[in-house]
Design a protein around this motif. Structure first.
Motif, short mmCIF file in Angstrom:
data_model
loop_
_atom_site.label_atom_id
_atom_site.label_comp_id
_atom_site.label_asym_id
_atom_site.label_seq_id
_atom_site.Cartn_x
_atom_site.Cartn_y
_atom_site.Cartn_z
N ILE A 1 -61.53 -4.12 -1.79
CA ILE A 1 -60.00 -3.58 -2.19
C ILE A 1 -59.12 -4.84 -2.14
CG2 ILE A 1 -58.67 -2.03 -1.10
CD1 ILE A 1 -60.92 -0.10 -0.68
N GLU A 2 -59.34 -5.72 -0.93
CA GLU A 2 -58.46 -6.66 -0.58
C GLU A 2 -58.17 -7.65 -1.61
OE1 GLU A 2 -58.89 -6.45 4.18
OE2 GLU A 2 -59.83 -8.35 3.20
N VAL B 1 -59.16 -7.15 -4.91
CA VAL B 1 -58.72 -6.53 -6.22
C VAL B 1 -57.06 -6.28 -6.03
CG1 VAL B 1 -58.42 -4.47 -7.38
CG2 VAL B 1 -60.77 -5.31 -6.87
N ASN B 2 -56.60 -6.03 -4.74
CA ASN B 2 -55.21 -5.90 -4.61
C ASN B 2 -54.39 -7.02 -4.42
OD1 ASN B 2 -55.21 -2.95 -4.87
ND2 ASN B 2 -55.52 -2.74 -2.79
N SER B 3 -55.30 -8.33 -4.23
CA SER B 3 -54.44 -9.59 -4.08
C SER B 3 -54.49 -10.31 -5.45
CB SER B 3 -55.09 -10.30 -3.11
OG SER B 3 -56.29 -10.73 -3.09
N ALA B 4 -55.16 -9.96 -6.41
CA ALA B 4 -55.06 -10.58 -7.85
C ALA B 4 -53.78 -10.78 -8.19
CB ALA B 4 -56.11 -9.79 -8.89
N PRO B 5 -53.54 -11.43 -8.98
CA PRO B 5 -52.11 -11.95 -9.36
C PRO B 5 -51.92 -10.83 -10.57
CG PRO B 5 -53.67 -13.73 -10.29
CD PRO B 5 -54.44 -12.88 -9.43
N LYS B 6 -50.62 -10.44 -10.59
CA LYS B 6 -49.83 -9.50 -11.55
C LYS B 6 -50.63 -9.59 -13.05
CE LYS B 6 -46.94 -6.05 -11.51
NZ LYS B 6 -45.48 -5.84 -12.44
N PRO B 7 -50.57 -10.73 -13.43
CA PRO B 7 -51.19 -10.61 -15.05
C PRO B 7 -52.49 -10.10 -15.28
CG PRO B 7 -49.85 -12.77 -14.23
CD PRO B 7 -50.18 -12.07 -13.06
N THR C 1 -71.69 1.48 -11.37
CA THR C 1 -70.55 1.41 -11.05
C THR C 1 -70.56 1.92 -9.47
OG1 THR C 1 -69.80 2.57 -13.04
CG2 THR C 1 -68.22 2.79 -11.13
N ILE C 2 -69.82 0.82 -8.69
CA ILE C 2 -69.50 0.89 -7.27
C ILE C 2 -68.24 1.73 -7.19
CG2 ILE C 2 -69.17 -0.39 -5.24
CD1 ILE C 2 -70.94 -2.41 -6.39
N SER C 3 -68.03 2.59 -6.20
CA SER C 3 -66.90 3.46 -5.96
C SER C 3 -66.26 2.62 -4.64
CB SER C 3 -67.13 4.74 -5.86
OG SER C 3 -67.42 5.36 -7.09
N CYS C 4 -64.88 2.64 -4.44
CA CYS C 4 -64.26 2.03 -3.50
C CYS C 4 -63.13 2.87 -3.05
CB CYS C 4 -63.98 0.58 -3.30
SG CYS C 4 -65.42 -0.46 -3.94
N GLY C 5 -62.96 3.15 -1.75
CA GLY C 5 -61.58 3.80 -1.28
C GLY C 5 -61.58 5.25 -1.30
N SER C 6 -62.14 5.80 -2.33
CA SER C 6 -62.20 7.60 -2.72
C SER C 6 -63.30 7.83 -3.26
CB SER C 6 -60.75 7.85 -3.15
OG SER C 6 -60.66 9.12 -3.36
N HIS C 7 -63.55 8.93 -3.38
CA HIS C 7 -64.69 9.61 -4.15
C HIS C 7 -63.94 9.82 -5.52
CE1 HIS C 7 -62.16 12.94 -3.53
NE2 HIS C 7 -62.82 13.73 -4.69
N ALA C 8 -64.72 10.20 -6.52
CA ALA C 8 -64.57 10.75 -7.87
C ALA C 8 -65.66 11.64 -8.37
CB ALA C 8 -64.41 9.65 -9.00
N ARG D 1 -58.46 5.12 -5.71
CA ARG D 1 -60.04 4.75 -5.67
C ARG D 1 -60.03 3.32 -6.87
NH1 ARG D 1 -63.75 6.00 -10.03
NH2 ARG D 1 -65.89 5.78 -9.61
N ILE D 2 -60.97 2.56 -6.10
CA ILE D 2 -61.11 1.29 -7.17
C ILE D 2 -62.85 1.34 -7.43
CG2 ILE D 2 -61.44 -1.32 -6.85
CD1 ILE D 2 -58.61 -0.98 -5.36
N SER D 3 -62.91 1.14 -8.60
CA SER D 3 -64.53 1.34 -9.03
C SER D 3 -64.65 -0.27 -9.85
CB SER D 3 -64.68 2.54 -10.19
OG SER D 3 -63.98 2.36 -11.33
N LEU D 4 -65.79 -0.64 -9.52
CA LEU D 4 -66.39 -1.85 -10.16
C LEU D 4 -67.48 -1.31 -11.06
CD1 LEU D 4 -67.04 -4.19 -7.03
CD2 LEU D 4 -64.87 -3.79 -8.24
#
Ligand SMILES: O=C(O)CCC(=O)C(=O)O
Ligand SMILES: [Fe+2]
Length: 225
Positions: free
Chosen positions: A30-31, A33-39, A117-124, A205-208
């Protein structure tokens, strides 16, 4: 790890592995993914995504090296022996806020026909549908066409192959919470216990989505004289 221990009673073929990654690994993903540059983000109308490994294209993907923080997971998935003996070389990151989802769709022919698919942060809750005329189904009238649902818990890995990948559409409803109704095909394999009627509140949720793209070319820069 024996994949057969995680086979889901659903049309062929689904494997569901709860707690595939640790809490620490989830936090790190999660860290990153969230720290990737905006573009790096592609903003769609109802979710945003990041492509790692290249952008799949019918003429072949210009392969880019996966970053170290993702290789940890593509290597771990590679050890399961999926993808016809090849290593996964592409990761699609999807971010869903509560109320966001993905329309029923097929992933198309650019990938080897196995998806993990790996699920992170929340279910779906991932729903599967019989295809109708087009490859898209209107969410409201979709209930009759549903063939299966899976509860994807955080830190789990789901593997889809065969009909569940190429035959049926998959999608996630645009809701803020999911009600467990007991019909979710993988409930027995889940790490949590859910009473029928339980309301599961979604958070971000962040999924890979980890796959193998067979047609790749290396970027070759021609230097003119
Ligand atoms: O987020 C998920 O679990 C599914 C994503 C998906 O189906 C896709 O990106 O094609
Ligand atoms: Fe998909």
């Amino acid at each position: 790890m024996h994949l057969e221990d995680y086979l889901v009673k659903a049309p062929p073929t689904v494997y569901y592995i709860p707690d595939f990654i640790t809490l620490d690994e989830e936090k790190r993903i999660i860290e990153h993914v969230n720290s990737a540059p905006k573009p790096k983000w592609t903003q769609l109308s109802h979710r945003r995504l990041q492509n790692w490994g290249g952008i799949p294209h019918p003429k072949g993907m210009i392969a880019e090296k996966l970053p170290e923080w993702l290789l940890v997971f593509t290597d771990k998935i590679g050890k399961l022996g999926l993808f016809g003996g090849k290593q996964p070389n592409h990761v699609l990151v999807n971010e869903y806020l509560p109320g966001q989802g993905i329309m029923p769709h097929l992933d198309g022919p650019l990938f080897y026909p196995t998806v993990t698919t790996i699920s992170c942060g929340s279910h779906a809750v991932l729903n599967f549908y019989v295809p109708c005329q087009s490859d898209r189904v209107d969410m409201q009238s979709a209930d009759d066409l549903r063939v299966a649902s899976l509860l994807l818990e955080r830190r789990s890995l789901v593997v889809l192959e065969d009909d569940m990948y190429v035959g049926y559409l998959h999608g996630i409803a645009e809701v803020e919470n999911d009600i467990v109704n007991g019909s979710e095909a993988n409930l027995e394999l889940c790490s949590g216990r859910y009473a029928s009627g339980a309301e599961l509140q979604r958070t971000a949720r962040i999924s890979l989505t980890v796959r193998h793209v067979p047609r790749t070319t290396k970027l070759c820069i021609q230097v003119g004289r």
